[in-house]
Design an enzyme around this catalytic site. Structure first.
Site, PDB file in Angstrom:
ATOM      1  CB  SER A 143      -0.869  -0.030   1.258  1.00 27.68           C
ATOM      2  OG  SER A 143      -1.381   1.243   1.531  1.00 27.68           O
ATOM      3  CE1 TYR A 158      -4.018  -2.115   4.823  1.00 28.28           C
ATOM      4  CE2 TYR A 158      -3.373   0.138   4.305  1.00 28.28           C
ATOM      5  CZ  TYR A 158      -3.772  -1.120   3.896  1.00 28.28           C
ATOM      6  OH  TYR A 158      -3.921  -1.384   2.552  1.00 28.28           O
TER       7      TYR A 158
HETATM    8  N1  LIG Z   1      -8.479  -0.362  -2.445  1.00 29.45           N
HETATM    9  C1  LIG Z   1      -7.421   0.411  -2.226  1.00 29.45           C
HETATM   10  O1  LIG Z   1      -7.440   1.622  -2.486  1.00 29.45           O
HETATM   11  C2  LIG Z   1      -6.153  -0.179  -1.666  1.00 29.45           C
HETATM   12  C3  LIG Z   1      -5.058   0.677  -1.452  1.00 29.45           C
HETATM   13  C4  LIG Z   1      -3.876   0.144  -0.943  1.00 29.45           C
HETATM   14  C5  LIG Z   1      -3.779  -1.209  -0.685  1.00 29.45           C
HETATM   15  N2  LIG Z   1      -4.859  -2.014  -0.876  1.00 29.45           N
HETATM   16  C6  LIG Z   1      -4.719  -3.446  -0.575  1.00 29.45           C
HETATM   17  O2  LIG Z   1      -5.163  -4.190  -1.692  1.00 29.45           O
HETATM   18  C7  LIG Z   1      -5.795  -5.401  -1.264  1.00 29.45           C
HETATM   19  C8  LIG Z   1      -7.196  -5.486  -1.809  1.00 29.45           C
HETATM   20  O3  LIG Z   1      -7.924  -4.349  -1.361  1.00 29.45           O
HETATM   21  P1  LIG Z   1      -9.464  -4.154  -1.610  1.00 29.45           P
HETATM   22  O4  LIG Z   1      -9.707  -2.705  -1.719  1.00 29.45           O
HETATM   23  O5  LIG Z   1      -9.931  -5.064  -2.659  1.00 29.45           O
HETATM   24  O6  LIG Z   1     -10.024  -4.619  -0.178  1.00 29.45           O
HETATM   25  P2  LIG Z   1     -11.302  -5.499   0.187  1.00 29.45           P
HETATM   26  O7  LIG Z   1     -11.470  -5.376   1.665  1.00 29.45           O
HETATM   27  O8  LIG Z   1     -12.448  -5.135  -0.684  1.00 29.45           O
HETATM   28  O9  LIG Z   1     -10.834  -6.956  -0.186  1.00 29.45           O
HETATM   29  C9  LIG Z   1     -10.110  -7.797   0.686  1.00 29.45           C
HETATM   30  C10 LIG Z   1     -10.840  -9.125   0.764  1.00 29.45           C
HETATM   31  O10 LIG Z   1     -10.053  -9.986   1.581  1.00 29.45           O
HETATM   32  C11 LIG Z   1     -10.922 -10.744   2.398  1.00 29.45           C
HETATM   33  N3  LIG Z   1     -10.177 -11.131   3.591  1.00 29.45           N
HETATM   34  C12 LIG Z   1      -9.755 -10.323   4.601  1.00 29.45           C
HETATM   35  N4  LIG Z   1      -9.102 -11.030   5.530  1.00 29.45           N
HETATM   36  C13 LIG Z   1      -9.101 -12.317   5.102  1.00 29.45           C
HETATM   37  C14 LIG Z   1      -8.592 -13.527   5.645  1.00 29.45           C
HETATM   38  N5  LIG Z   1      -7.969 -13.555   6.828  1.00 29.45           N
HETATM   39  N6  LIG Z   1      -8.757 -14.667   4.935  1.00 29.45           N
HETATM   40  C15 LIG Z   1      -9.420 -14.666   3.740  1.00 29.45           C
HETATM   41  N7  LIG Z   1      -9.939 -13.542   3.191  1.00 29.45           N
HETATM   42  C16 LIG Z   1      -9.770 -12.380   3.870  1.00 29.45           C
HETATM   43  C17 LIG Z   1     -12.106  -9.846   2.686  1.00 29.45           C
HETATM   44  O11 LIG Z   1     -13.291 -10.564   2.973  1.00 29.45           O
HETATM   45  C18 LIG Z   1     -12.206  -9.022   1.409  1.00 29.45           C
HETATM   46  O12 LIG Z   1     -13.219  -9.539   0.550  1.00 29.45           O
HETATM   47  C19 LIG Z   1      -5.733  -5.376   0.254  1.00 29.45           C
HETATM   48  O13 LIG Z   1      -4.585  -6.091   0.643  1.00 29.45           O
HETATM   49  C20 LIG Z   1      -5.570  -3.901   0.587  1.00 29.45           C
HETATM   50  O14 LIG Z   1      -4.909  -3.720   1.814  1.00 29.45           O
HETATM   51  C21 LIG Z   1      -6.044  -1.525  -1.373  1.00 29.45           C
END
Ligand SMILES: NC(=O)c1ccc[n+]([C@@H]2O[C@H](COP(=O)([O-])OP(=O)(O)OC[C@H]3O[C@@H](n4cnc5c(N)ncnc54)[C@H](O)[C@@H]3O)[C@@H](O)[C@H]2O)c1
Length: 340
Positions: free
Chosen positions: A132, A157
């Site tokens: 991130s 985080y």
């Molecule tokens: N969306 C953004 O702007 C953004 C920015 C920086 C980093 N990220 C990273 O990108 C990745 C995806 O982000 P996103 O926006 O799709 O988030 P999101 O929360 O929509 O998706 C993450 C998914 O992981 C699942 N999950 C969480 N913990 C789990 C576990 N222990 N076992 C199995 N499944 C689990 C959740 O149910 C969720 O559906 C994440 O790692 C997030 O930290 C996202």
């Protein structure tokens, strides 16, 4: 062409879009998600429904599994033999991490450790994992480069995401696992996350509720359209890192290594002020926002701006959806999905 790709976090925002695109391109996807209730489970279920409908060629299989369940993970790896693994599952969100640090240690540290162990056991060809922009923490450079120091996180985080990069590097060194770390910057678009500013702002404008504008509006973000993120991931999948022959241990480049591990920013290189983002939403929705200005919250950073020159050098020029077009697509989806 990669035949078997395992994607964790498949019911999540980025995971859903990635799986859909890969399935449409004929890749066989093994999806994993624990479908937790951090935000609306119905949204996650609807995303999964669409993935099952997309998979007319039977190239989609889904497991409701927690990353903490190592036995089940090992079984899935053994049965389905993925060549590439993309770890997107995580406890996301900066502010929630201040109140609930344990959720981040569980999913992002212990869960990721299990993924690394499965990758090691099954000798996969390429691991890509979500990091991130929050790893840049307190940096105040005009733009964030992978060559910058990332040793000053300001949220739990961010610390777990930085830890992911360090663990992935270690496994890459010890077990020769080609690994790519992806530092995403504020991703927005259809099927977006209800806990993030774009969805919170859109909800508030549609329902005429006040928007809390933190740091008195003086925040800006590299808002990055989801399709651009997916395009970059697709290109990264095709290019597993090899060892960096130019790597100099006396002057180590933070984004690269003597082992096959690389880190890239995935973000729009323009940083947009929150006020401007809200203005574009108002224009698209046709209603004015009710703004309430507040101080910055603990864990928040004032500005993020992605320097994507290293990414471009690696995968070529990537598409950059203009903000007004991205917001137009996002709001069209929103109106349709929530019946406005
Ligand atoms: N969306 C953004 O702007 C953004 C920015 C920086 C980093 N990220 C990273 O990108 C990745 C995806 O982000 P996103 O926006 O799709 O988030 P999101 O929360 O929509 O998706 C993450 C998914 O992981 C699942 N999950 C969480 N913990 C789990 C576990 N222990 N076992 C199995 N499944 C689990 C959740 O149910 C969720 O559906 C994440 O790692 C997030 O930290 C996202």
């Amino acid at each position: 062409m990669n035949k078997n790709i395992l994607v964790t976090g498949a019911a999540g925002f980025i995971g859903f879009h990635l799986c859909k695109k890969l399935i449409e391109n004929g890749t066989r996807i093994i999806g994993i998600d624990n479908i937790n209730d951090y935000y609306d489970i119905e949204l996650k279920k609807k995303r999964l429904e669409i993935l099952s409908q997309t998979s007319f060629k039977k190239n989609w299989i889904f497991f409701k599994t927690d990353l903490l369940d190592k036995d089940q993970l090992l079984q899935i790896f053994q049965d389905h033999k993925p060549e590439t693994v993309i770890n997107l599952a995580a406890q996301a969100g900066v502010r929630y991490s201040i109140e609930n640090p344990r959720a981040y240690i569980n999913s992002n540290i212990l869960g990721f450790q299990n993924i690394l162990d499965c990758c090691k056991e099954s000798r996969i060809k390429h691991l890509l994992y979500a990091s991130s922009s929050s790893v840049y923490g307190g940096n105040i450079n005009s733009s964030f480069s992978e060559l910058d120091s990332v040793d000053h996180p300001v949220s739990v985080y961010a610390a777990t995401k930085r830890a992911n990069e360090l663990f992935a590097h270690t496994y890459s060194h010890l077990y020769n696992i080609p690994s790519t770390g992806m530092r995403f910057f504020t991703v927005y678009g259809p099927w977006g996350r209800p806990d993030m500013a774009p969805m919170i702002f859109a909800n508030s404008i549609f329902s005429r509720k006040p928007i809390k504008v933190f740091n008195f509006g003086k925040m800006s973000r590299s808002f990055t359209y989801i399709d651009d993120v997916i395009d970059s991931i697709e290109r990264l999948i095709q290019k597993p890192p090899s060892i960096d022959k130019k790597f100099d241990k006396k002057k180590p480049r933070p984004n690269s290594s003597w082992c096959p591990h690389r880190i890239f920013n995935i973000g729009n290189n323009e940083s947009i002020k929150l006020e401007e983002f809200i203005y574009l939403l108002e224009k698209e929705i046709g209603k004015n926002a009710i703004k309430e200005y507040e101080d910055i919250k603990p864990g928040d950073v004032k500005e993020t701006k992605s320097d994507n020159s290293i990414l471009k050098e690696w995968i070529g020029d990537c598409p950059k959806t203009p903000l007004d077009q991205g917001i137009n697509k996002f709001i069209n989806w929103y109106k349709n999905f929530y019946n406005y």
